[in-house]
Enzyme design. Sequence first.
Site, PDB file in Angstrom:
ATOM      1  N   CYS A 134       6.587  -2.224  -7.249  1.00 52.14           N
ATOM      2  CA  CYS A 134       6.431  -0.767  -7.307  1.00 52.14           C
ATOM      3  C   CYS A 134       7.561  -0.143  -8.125  1.00 52.14           C
ATOM      4  O   CYS A 134       8.683   0.013  -7.633  1.00 52.14           O
ATOM      5  CB  CYS A 134       6.409  -0.187  -5.899  1.00 52.14           C
ATOM      6  N   CYS A 137       8.922   3.186  -6.786  1.00 53.75           N
ATOM      7  CA  CYS A 137       9.742   3.056  -5.567  1.00 53.75           C
ATOM      8  C   CYS A 137      11.127   2.494  -5.916  1.00 53.75           C
ATOM      9  O   CYS A 137      12.130   2.935  -5.392  1.00 53.75           O
ATOM     10  CB  CYS A 137       9.126   2.096  -4.552  1.00 53.75           C
ATOM     11  N   ASP A 138      11.164   1.471  -6.771  1.00 56.39           N
ATOM     12  CA  ASP A 138      12.398   0.695  -6.959  1.00 56.39           C
ATOM     13  C   ASP A 138      13.071   0.890  -8.321  1.00 56.39           C
ATOM     14  O   ASP A 138      14.175   0.388  -8.530  1.00 56.39           O
ATOM     15  CB  ASP A 138      12.092  -0.808  -6.785  1.00 56.39           C
TER      16      ASP A 138
END
Length: 306
Positions: A134, A137-138
């Site tokens: 992701c 997200c990261d």
Amino acid sequence: MSDIRDMVIIGSGPAGLGCALYAARAGIDAVVIEKNPLPGGQIVNTTDVDNYLGLPGIGGFEMGDTFRRHVEKMGGEFIEDDIGSVRAEDGIYIVSGAKEEYKTKTVVFATGAHRSKLGIPGEAQFTGRGVSYCATCDGAFFRNKETVVIGGGDVAVEDAIYLAGLCTHVTLVHRRDELRAAKSVQDALFAKDNVTVAWNSIPDEVLGDGVVKSLRIHNKETEESTEIPASGVFIAVGMKPDSELASGLCDLDEKGYIIAGEDCVTSAPGIYAIGDVRTKALRQVITAVADGACAVTSAEAYLREH
Ligand code: NAP
């Protein structure tokens, strides 16, 4: 009120929320069961959604929140629970969660899909230590570092574009000589001056020392092997349907998608499949939301007869 509901909707992504909205408007006694109180499903992992009519450039998180507030305003009910099984019993369905059991006349699977794993050496070992599924997200962990994205679909290309805004350099590794992604996102990718595409390249191993240091690939035309230095390896090689709960209850196709047409009717009476978990040609927010509406129309006819 009877303790047997008209409808249990499992999942609160765009499909589940669209279904809950139409169910509320139709006066169906429905509840959405969500594993996680963050509404929106996969869409919360997307930075900008540009192809949903009327909401140009909306953020994925904001979109999920907007959808959820709309459903709540129309009287939709939500319960947080982790569903472990669904079974047929005496003409109704029993949906068993970690907290409670729900009796219902119809069940709507809006359980979505998750990213596939590649299965190469180093992938599992370095997940959370540089390997990610992701980018939104990261990605921030890799600011001003070099990253690699694997895949050639919409998700891989959108991830590469997003990471190009944070990282010094992004290499997109794709196994063929043309991308599968939509032309509009390809154009945006090729406009980035810090993105390189490694064409015809097969990822062989994620290498590192506690954390990711590089990805080893080989070119399938030349058979040449190369190591791409990278702190982050983002894997975007497609999706797997989250259909385990439906297995044994209704028919799935060979990839695990629940077989249902545009009416979202499955092979089991009173069971519907909507959104990314259903067999369909186009998996988008707009088609997921539309499935929710179609399932309610199908379920209304079923509920009238039962
Ligand atoms: P996808 O379209 O199935 O693409 C998967 C990519 O991974 C393909 O390029 C495929 O290569 C590659 N791949 C698969 N297995 C591989 C392996 N073992 N090794 C190396 N590469 C591998 O999946 P997705 O990008 O996750 O998208 C899923 C769905 O969501 C699609 O229907 C997509 O259109 C939709 N989506 C839409 C939007 C949007 O409209 N904004 C955004 C995101 C996703 P090949 O091309 O060679 O098969």
